[in-house]
Scaffold this active site. Structure first.
Site, short mmCIF file in Angstrom:
data_model
loop_
_atom_site.label_atom_id
_atom_site.label_comp_id
_atom_site.label_asym_id
_atom_site.label_seq_id
_atom_site.Cartn_x
_atom_site.Cartn_y
_atom_site.Cartn_z
N LYS A 162 -2.52 -30.43 65.40
CA LYS A 162 -2.42 -29.07 65.71
C LYS A 162 -2.92 -28.29 67.00
CE LYS A 162 -1.17 -25.65 62.41
NZ LYS A 162 -0.41 -25.69 61.24
N ASP B 263 3.15 -21.81 63.48
CA ASP B 263 2.42 -21.29 62.25
C ASP B 263 1.79 -19.88 62.61
OD1 ASP B 263 0.53 -22.87 60.48
OD2 ASP B 263 -0.81 -21.67 61.46
P1 NDP Z 1 2.93 -15.66 59.76
O1 NDP Z 1 1.98 -15.37 61.03
O2 NDP Z 1 4.30 -15.59 59.80
O3 NDP Z 1 2.25 -14.77 58.64
C1 NDP Z 1 0.98 -14.88 58.14
C2 NDP Z 1 0.57 -13.94 56.82
O4 NDP Z 1 -0.71 -13.99 56.69
C3 NDP Z 1 0.55 -12.40 57.74
O5 NDP Z 1 1.06 -11.47 56.41
C4 NDP Z 1 -0.68 -12.17 57.93
O6 NDP Z 1 -1.01 -10.82 58.03
C5 NDP Z 1 -1.55 -12.85 57.18
N1 NDP Z 1 -2.96 -13.33 57.56
C6 NDP Z 1 -3.19 -13.90 58.42
N2 NDP Z 1 -4.36 -14.21 58.92
C7 NDP Z 1 -4.87 -13.51 57.98
C8 NDP Z 1 -6.46 -13.22 57.35
N3 NDP Z 1 -7.48 -13.84 58.18
N4 NDP Z 1 -6.59 -12.45 56.35
C9 NDP Z 1 -5.32 -12.05 55.51
N5 NDP Z 1 -4.18 -12.36 55.84
C10 NDP Z 1 -4.13 -12.96 56.93
O7 NDP Z 1 2.20 -17.09 59.33
P2 NDP Z 1 2.96 -18.22 58.20
O8 NDP Z 1 3.52 -17.37 57.26
O9 NDP Z 1 3.92 -19.02 59.15
O10 NDP Z 1 1.57 -18.85 57.87
C11 NDP Z 1 1.19 -18.52 56.68
C12 NDP Z 1 0.23 -19.83 56.03
O11 NDP Z 1 1.21 -20.88 56.03
C13 NDP Z 1 -0.71 -20.14 57.14
O12 NDP Z 1 -1.99 -20.69 56.31
C14 NDP Z 1 0.00 -21.46 57.87
O13 NDP Z 1 -1.00 -22.37 58.19
C15 NDP Z 1 0.65 -22.17 56.47
N6 NDP Z 1 1.90 -22.98 56.86
C16 NDP Z 1 2.64 -22.56 57.61
C17 NDP Z 1 4.05 -23.20 57.80
C18 NDP Z 1 5.18 -22.74 58.80
O14 NDP Z 1 6.19 -23.27 58.81
N7 NDP Z 1 5.09 -21.44 59.19
C19 NDP Z 1 3.92 -24.65 57.56
C20 NDP Z 1 2.79 -25.01 56.52
C21 NDP Z 1 1.96 -24.28 56.38
P3 NDP Z 1 -1.20 -9.88 59.38
O15 NDP Z 1 0.27 -9.62 59.62
O16 NDP Z 1 -2.19 -8.89 58.94
O17 NDP Z 1 -1.97 -11.01 60.23
#
Ligand code: NDP
Length: 468
Positions: free
Chosen positions: A142, A182
């Site tokens: 990562k 991510d």
């Molecule tokens: P994005 O950046 O597209 O979206 C992240 C979302 O989570 C946003 O709505 C964001 O809100 C919110 N968020 C981020 N940090 C926080 C926080 N500290 N507290 C509350 N809300 C938060 O990321 P992804 O959708 O890609 O990723 C979401 C999760 O899925 C993560 O845990 C990631 O590791 C996991 N994941 C993602 C994969 C992928 O293919 N993208 C694969 C496997 C796992 P805001 O806009 O306010 O930041």
């Protein structure tokens, strides 16, 4: 000198008093005490594999656990860039190449101000097991930076990505380490990163996944994590002879994973009533339909706005600011059947878990990585909630990244149907592996199943490859 001696004495004392796995955990906790998320991820895996590890003495003899918790390589680097005001900014970049026993290192890049070595190590450690579960030849790693893309112009994001890649390029490659997206790294960032990589290398290859569809990307990659998490939930429900149709679902986050989770739930006839971001969440008792979801995609992906804007457009919607309740999240106190945490780590604590059990949640499919605290996991287990860990439920994203690598190697693009079919098959296989090692009577402990099955695969490869 005094400190070293006393540390050694404490170590000796611990060694005598503790079982080998507990001793190792104490050692990691002492040495990496600031890396709280990493320690949490290690503890979760150790808890589940303990008995299996002790039964297989060859693993102990080869010190597999001592080796698996230590990354093969950690790279930390300076990322200088110039903002729109002409000021020099400096961020810290990371890449943790954790384990390449079963294939080239693979895992996303996270751009978020909270990024530090402990977070990247936790994500990289989880990725080893997740990637093993996919059945593809991919090791775990990562990376990321403490850079916040929020509020930055496209030009600033591009200059940051170019500077980040100007160092990262020398450490990655299609047969070495293949990063992806991510949190904070979506198609825009992957585009800028790939452009700079290609320019420096003078070569067009598959060193990154999540690429645009016209330049080496795979169909279904953007959708894969969210779709996969729903496919996994469908397998879990099948055991109870149930489907998603008519079920009320709560989803957190509103980014990539959350958006495509909602899309798939709607397609299967479920009703999603929540979405969130780091400021708060919306509750729409009428359900989020396709049109509303398109609006969310526009807010988050194009306008780069906040989920609170949903309430401004639609009636009968409640918006709750979560800064007001730092000890628990009222999103998890909404009556529903199924939960899809899809935002970030530790977004569900013990109190949230109790609320969810009281409110009727009986299935959790983790779209996010490690969204539940150890206490929450324990509460779900005690209440016999069907609870799939991220390393199983969200493995669809990296699985389709693996399929993107395959397509790049053979220089062909598979159709939408073909990739989706493979994704569904992979999620079914992961579910079967969880059942194989996780059944406790009629209850499936998905954490245990996922951890033992994936650990066995990586540990066997490490054994066969000698002490490296
Ligand atoms: P994005 O950046 O597209 O979206 C992240 C979302 O989570 C946003 O709505 C964001 O809100 C919110 N968020 C981020 N940090 C926080 C926080 N500290 N507290 C509350 N809300 C938060 O990321 P992804 O959708 O890609 O990723 C979401 C999760 O899925 C993560 O845990 C990631 O590791 C996991 N994941 C993602 C994969 C992928 O293919 N993208 C694969 C496997 C796992 P805001 O806009 O306010 O930041």
């Amino acid at each position: 000198m005094l400190t070293t001696n006393s540390t050694l004495l404490t170590e000796e004392k611990h060694k005598k008093e503790q079982e080998p796995i507990d001793f190792l955990l104490t050692k990691i906790t002492d040495r990496d005490h600031k890396q709280l998320e990493f320690i949490q991820a290690v503890e979760e895996v150790f808890t589940d594999i303990k008995d299996f590890y002790y039964k297989n003495t060859e693993y102990q003899k080869a010190k597999i656990l001592d080796r698996i918790v230590e990354p093969e390589r950690v790279i930390i680097f300076r990322v200088p860039w110039v903002d729109d005001q002409g000021e020099v900014q400096v961020n810290r970049g990371f890449r943790v190449q954790f384990n390449s026993a079963i294939g080239p290192v693979k895992g996303g890049l996270r751009f978020h101000p909270s990024v530090n070595l402990g977070i990247i190590k936790f994500l990289g450690f989880e990725q080893i097991f997740k990637n093993a579960l996919t059945g593809l030849q991919i090791g775990g790693g990562k990376g990321g930076a403490d850079f916040d893309p929020k509020g930055k112009s496209d030009g600033e994001v591009m200059r940051f990505c170019q500077s980040f890649m100007t160092e990262l390029f020398r450490h990655i490659g299609p047969n070495t380490d293949v990063p992806a997206g991510d949190i904070g790294v979506g198609s825009r960032e992957i585009g800028f990163l790939f452009g700079q990589y290609k320019r420096i290398m003078n070569e067009f290859n598959g060193a990154l996944t999540g690429k645009g569809i016209n330049w080496g990307g795979s169909l279904i990659r953007p959708e894969a994590t969210g779709y996969g998490s729903v496919y996994f939930a469908i397998e879990m429900l099948k055991i109870r002879d149930e489907t998603i149709e008519g079920k009320t679902c709560i989803v957190s986050g509103s980014g990539n994973v959350a958006q495509y989770t909602v899309e798939k739930i709607i397609e299967f006839g479920g009703k999603v009533v929540t979405l969130s971001d780091s400021n708060g969440f919306i509750y729409d008792p009428n359900g989020i339909d396709h049109e509303k979801l398109e609006f969310v995609k526009w807010i988050k992906n194009t306008a780069r706005g906040r989920i609170s804007e949903y309430k401004e457009k639609y009636h009968d919607v409640e918006y709750t600011d979560t800064y007001l309740t730092p000890d628990y999240n009222p999103l998890w106190d909404i009556k529903a059947d199924l939960a899809f945490p899809s935002a970030t780590q530790n977004e569900i604590n013990g109190k949230d878990a109790e609320n969810m059990c009281k409110r009727g949640i009986y299935l959790i499919s983790e779209g996010a990585n490690m969204p539940c605290s150890m206490e929450a996991i324990k509460i779900f287990k005690e209440n016999k909630i069907l609870h799939a860990p991220g390393k199983a439920a969200n493995a669809g994203g990296v699985a389709v990244s693996g399929l993107e690598m395959s397509q790049n190697s053979i220089r062909l693009n598979w159709t939408h149907e073909e990739v989706d079919h493979r994704l569904q098959q992979i999620m079914k296989n992961i579910h079967a592996k969880c059942l194989q090692y996780g059944l406790e009577g009629s209850y499936c402990n998905y954490f245990k199943g996922a951890n033992i099955s994936s650990f066995k695969k990586v540990a066997d490869a490490m054994l066969e490859q000698g002490v490296v």
